[in-house]
Design a protein around this motif. Structure first.
Motif, mmCIF file in Angstrom:
data_model
loop_
_atom_site.group_PDB
_atom_site.id
_atom_site.type_symbol
_atom_site.label_atom_id
_atom_site.label_comp_id
_atom_site.label_asym_id
_atom_site.label_seq_id
_atom_site.Cartn_x
_atom_site.Cartn_y
_atom_site.Cartn_z
ATOM 1 N N SER A 73 0.831 -1.212 0.000
ATOM 2 C CA SER A 73 0.000 0.000 0.000
ATOM 3 C C SER A 73 0.862 1.257 0.000
ATOM 4 O O SER A 73 0.532 2.244 -0.666
ATOM 5 C CB SER A 73 -0.939 0.011 1.210
ATOM 6 O OG SER A 73 -1.820 -1.087 1.153
ATOM 7 N N GLU A 124 -3.945 -3.754 -6.001
ATOM 8 C CA GLU A 124 -3.090 -4.275 -4.925
ATOM 9 C C GLU A 124 -3.737 -5.523 -4.368
ATOM 10 O O GLU A 124 -4.905 -5.508 -3.983
ATOM 11 C CB GLU A 124 -2.948 -3.241 -3.793
ATOM 12 C CG GLU A 124 -2.163 -3.829 -2.601
ATOM 13 C CD GLU A 124 -2.228 -2.977 -1.320
ATOM 14 O OE1 GLU A 124 -2.441 -1.760 -1.421
ATOM 15 O OE2 GLU A 124 -2.050 -3.560 -0.236
ATOM 16 N N ASP A 149 -4.890 0.424 4.665
ATOM 17 C CA ASP A 149 -4.604 0.838 3.295
ATOM 18 C C ASP A 149 -5.018 2.286 3.081
ATOM 19 O O ASP A 149 -4.316 3.066 2.476
ATOM 20 C CB ASP A 149 -5.374 -0.044 2.296
ATOM 21 C CG ASP A 149 -4.737 -1.416 2.182
ATOM 22 O OD1 ASP A 149 -3.578 -1.549 2.622
ATOM 23 O OD2 ASP A 149 -5.388 -2.332 1.676
HETATM 24 MG MG LIG Z 1 -2.008 -3.133 1.842
#
Ligand SMILES: [Mg+2]
Ligand SMILES: Nc1nc2c(ncn2[C@@H]2O[C@H](COP(=O)(O)OP(=O)(O)O)[C@@H](O)[C@H]2O)c(=O)[nH]1
Length: 320
Positions: free
Chosen positions: A57, A142, A93
């Motif tokens: 992240s 991600e 995140d």
């Molecule tokens: Mg992450």
């Protein structure tokens, strides 16, 4: 005006609502996909995968800053297959990516498992399409990478960065083949820690063996680069972005990118066909007594599954 038209006109709220429908697998999804189809294929999709806590992240945040500095809008999809809720990891995140939460040209969406894992991969692909149709030139996915679902998700990216940390040394030994299959670039993050040099040397050795082996893709000439990054300190991030661009240029120089996207579209069609056919056949099996008997015979062990499939298909083809 309907939601899709509003979304195509640049309405972010409409985009968010459509993403929710895709996540919930609403009945409207096929119609939405049909409408946006003419607008697809413009976005470049970047995948970032690696173990939890590797700094994915943070890297996404830094890479986004790099892309934004050049004026490009960025859509981000953070997928966590292990979480049934949008829970702690995702909150983390958001904090990690908070630099961009007020930026109208960055759109961040988190996705977690709802129902089957296979469904998560399809939902992610459909969210990529929505963001592509909306007009983001860059989309970043991600995902925490290890299992089959994560692989299915990350294979939807044009360029995949596998993020490792010095602590992942042992894990790397056991999953080398899988890593080589998905990685276009290795980023050894937390390079400020002990063991980073050792891990990089190991990876470079493995990467070179892979490059010269028969299983490495031959549509482009590409030896997977191994980079050191310190995402928190923004160290190595410009170099990473440069390698991402170099990989993209290699894919775009010939037909490789288009061929790979064709293969993905074909795989998507085949997957949908299998799902749809199975659903329709099973519906008939349950509705028909003769067919139900075949199913029961297989279930009870009296009939082998190959004969069962043969009999069910023969029966259905006789009575379409
Ligand atoms: Mg992450
Ligand atoms: N020491 C060090 N810590 C980092 C680095 N990059 C990220 N971190 C920290 O590692 C933790 C996990 O980062 P995160 O980006 O959430 O990892 P993710 O789970 O892979 O998305 C956070 O506390 C980050 O601040 C780095 O290069 N060096």
């Amino acid at each position: 005006m309907d939601l899709v038209t509003r979304m195509l006109d640049g309405d972010r709220l409409a985009l968010a609502r459509l993403i929710t429908r895709v996540e919930n697998r609403s009945d409207e999804v096929p119609a939405v996909m049909r409408k946006i189809h003419p607008r697809l294929g413009r976005a470049y999709v970047l995948g970032i995968t690696g173990p939890p806590g590797a700094g994915k992240s943070t890297l996404v945040d830094r890479l986004t800053a790099g892309l934004r500095a050049e004026g490009a809008a960025v859509g981000i999809i953070a997928v966590d297959p292990s979480s049934p809720f949008t829970g702690g990891a995702v909150l983390g995140d958001r904090i990690r990516m908070q630099t961009h939460t007020l930026d109208a040209d960055v759109f961040i969406r988190s996705m977690a498992t709802r129902g089957s894992l296979g469904g998560l991969s399809r939902a992610t692909g459909n969210v990529v399409k929505l963001m592509d149709a909306f007009g983001f030139p860059w989309i970043i996915i991600e995902t925490v990478g290890v299992g089959q679902t994560e692989l299915d998700i990350i294979k939807q990216a044009d360029t995949t960065v596998v993020t490792l940390v010095p602590e992942s040394g042992d894990a790397v030994q056991t999953m080398k083949a899988g890593l080589m299959e998905v990685a276009d670039i290795f980023a050894v993050n937390k390079a400020d820690r002990d063991g980073a040099h050792q891990l990089m040397a190991d990876l470079r050795f493995t990467v070179h063996l892979h490059y010269t082996s028969a299983v490495s893709p031959k549509d482009i000439d590409w030896e997977i680069p191994v980079l050191a990054t310190q995402a928190v300190n923004d160290t190595g991030v410009p170099e990473l972005l440069a390698q991402i661009r170099r990989h993209r240029a290699a894919l775009e120089a010939g037909e490789a990118l288009e061929k790979r996207r064709q293969a993905r579209r074909r795989a998507e069609l085949e997957g949908l066909l299998v799902e749809e056919l199975t659903a329709q056949v099973m519906e008939r099996v349950h509705a028909d007594e003769d067919l139900s008997r075949i199913l029961e015979a297989v279930t009870g062990g009296a009939l082998d599954p190959y004969s069962g499939v043969g009999e069910i298909l023969a029966w259905i083809l006789r009575r379409p």
